[in-house]
Design a protein around this motif. Structure first.
Motif: not given
Ligand code: SF4
Length: 243
Positions: A64-68, A107-109, A111-121, A202-207, A220-222
């Motif tokens: 749960d990234t907090g952005l679902l 951050l997802w707008t 550097n989505p790689d960094l955001c995904c690393t912090i929140r998922k990886v 996936g996450c709301q901002p990136c779907t 995803r990540w349009t």
């Molecule tokens: S999918 Fe988007 S909002 Fe979710 S962790 Fe990755 S970059 Fe961040």
């Protein structure tokens, strides 16, 4: 742990077996040190159902990234009721607000790689430290990046320890139609966003919505040259950023 040669042999033999048989092998080999990781796409739901049906009590976890989407959060509760087992939630160390304080807002707008690393990886990597086998819902039909996955693979998730674990993809051969026929046949709860045209959720901002004939990961990540969050393709060799 299995050697690369053993994994290759298992991939060839188990790769031809029905999914339930593959799951049974995992339970007999690893017991609760094998776990199903799911973001509640269709294939993960099928696997949970097959595990329940065949009395294979794998732990199940989700990120749960907090952005679902609220629909995804609600689906988790519905699935726990439907399957009558708990689903563990993995969360990042940083809340969305803390991440914004350190890296700037949204951050997802940038550097989505960094955001995904912090929140998922990173949360996933912590979880994998406690496992010997990670069971995923990856399917070959989903996208070009997934077309060559094996049913049994070795996964080098933590370069620091050098420890590999088995990554099992028991749904690799399933088509989208087969998944959805199974879900309907067994009346398994699924994310209502699919009925509104979302292909992969996936996450709301990136779907975003995608064309019905687009590949299954479309939407995803349009706008970015990015088709995977990183948990299947990228685990950072060393962290060169502050979190
Ligand atoms: S999918 Fe988007 S909002 Fe979710 S962790 Fe990755 S970059 Fe961040």
């Amino acid at each position: 742990m299995l050697t690369p040669a053993e994994v290759r042999g298992l991939d060839q033999s188990l790769g031809r077996q029905p999914t339930a048989q593959i799951l049974r092998w995992a339970w007999e080999r690893f017991g609760p040190r094998a776990a199903i990781g799911t973001s509640f796409q269709g294939a993960g739901l099928v696997m949970m159902h097959l595990a329940k049906l065949n009395r294979l009590p794998f732990p199940v976890f989700t990120l749960d990234t907090g952005l679902l989407f609220p629909e995804t959060v609600a689906l988790k509760r519905r699935l726990e009721e439907f399957f009558e087992f708990p689903i563990e939630t993995l969360e990042p160390d940083l809340t969305v607000a803390e991440q914004a304080d350190i890296h700037g807002p949204e951050l997802w707008t940038r550097n989505p790689d960094l955001c995904c690393t912090i929140r998922k990886v990173l949360p996933l990597r912590d979880k994998l430290c406690d496992l010997d086998c990670w069971i995923t819902g990856l399917r070959r039909q989903q996208s070009a990046t997934r077309a060559d996955i094996g049913v049994v693979e070795l996964y080098a998730f933590d370069e620091a320890s050098g420890r590999d674990i088995v990554k099992l993809n028991p749904m690799a051969q399933w088509t989208r139609d087969e998944v959805w026929n199974y879900l309907r046949q067994h009346r398994i709860p699924y994310n209502p966003l699919h009925d509104r045209g979302y292909r992969s959720i996936g996450c709301q901002p990136c779907t975003t919505l995608a064309a019905p004939d687009a590949n299954e990961r479309a939407g995803r990540w349009t706008g970015f040259n990015k088709v995977e969050c990183g948990i299947h393709t990228f685990l950072p060799k060393k962290l060169d950023f502050q979190i």
